[in-house]
Design an enzyme around this catalytic site. Structure first.
Site: not given
Ligand code: PEP
Length: 254
Positions: A11, A98, A100, A170, A176
């Site tokens: 990130k 992603h 984000e 995800e 996170g």
């Molecule tokens: C990500 O953002 O791709 C992710 C999996 O983050 P984290 O492992 O910190 O949850």
């Protein structure tokens, strides 16, 4: 049939200097190799060249990935990075879609689909992310939601070599937050993703596409996810920022 994959998404962390240090640390942790596990690190764009140099000098057993790309070849797109620019610094993978980027920067499934096509045209492997919000999960619509994302994100893609396209499931509520999905939750959605891929591309291609889980995956829980039939690895955020924890996850996958 499918090599496992552990991919680290740094990130917006690590300056150029810190990124080189982290890559060197990881090269040393993984100096005995990674067996059949494919390992990818995805630093910020300005760190890519430095990490590429570490990989080359140390003969490190991991590949380089970017975190984003634009679909045009070149031109007046201030702040963007073209696929060719990624290839030129040694990136062979690129994360797209992603949550984000979808959430903070308004990326749509149509954008993600265009990015996948542009990357594949240049021989870069997309790691295409999908996943539902807590609201969608609580409404029990997570499978339907993710299947719809997959259909839109893969529309018109030509996949002849399934090792050249990767999906990361995800769930947004697990990223996170320290709150992980259970291995069964991950399997439910990853299984549905593979079924959808089989409907679109045929069973043989679907059986070769890696589907990763991501969301608070850590050294102490990754093995549980990997036991599941349709979970082929992990996309790791927080735990990829330290060489020892990321290497421990790679070793757990070996
Ligand atoms: C990500 O953002 O791709 C992710 C999996 O983050 P984290 O492992 O910190 O949850």
């Amino acid at each position: 049939m499918r090599n496992r994959m552990i991919a680290g998404n740094w990130k917006m962390n690590k300056t150029y200097t810190e990124g080189v240090e982290l890559a060197e640390g990881l090269a040393s942790e993984l100096q005995d190799g990674t067996g059949s596990v494919d390992v990818v690190v995805c630093p910020p764009a300005v760190d890519l060249k430095g990490v590429a140099e570490v990989i080359e000098q140390k003969k490190a057993p991991f590949a380089l990935g970017a975190q984003n790309v634009y679909w045009e070849e070149s031109g007046a797109y201030t702040g963007e990075t073209a696929p060719d620019m990624l290839t030129n610094v040694g990136a062979t993978y690129c994360i797209i879609g992603h949550s984000e980027r979808r959430g903070y920067f308004g990326e749509t499934d149509e954008d993600i689909n265009r990015k996948a096509k542009a990357l594949m045209k240049h021989g870069i492997v997309p790691i295409s992310c999908c996943g539902e919000s807590l609201e969608v999960r609580e409404a029990g619509k997570h499978v339907e939601f993710v299947v719809d994302q997959i259909k839109k994100d893969t529309e018109g893609l030509e996949i002849t070599d399934p090792s050249k396209y990767v999906i990361a499931y995800e769930p947004i509520w697990a990223i996170g937050t320290g709150k992980t999905a259970t291995a069964d939750d991950a399997q439910e959605v990853c299984g549905a993703i593979r079924k959808t891929l089989a409907e679109i591309f045929g069973q043989e291609i679907a059986d070769g596409i890696r589907v990763l889980y991501g969301g608070s995956a850590k050294p102490n829980n990754v093995a549980g996810f990997l036991e599941k039939e349709d979970v082929d690895g992990a996309l790791v955020g927080g735990a990829s920022l330290k060489a020892d924890s990321f290497a421990a996850m790679v070793k757990a996958a070996m």
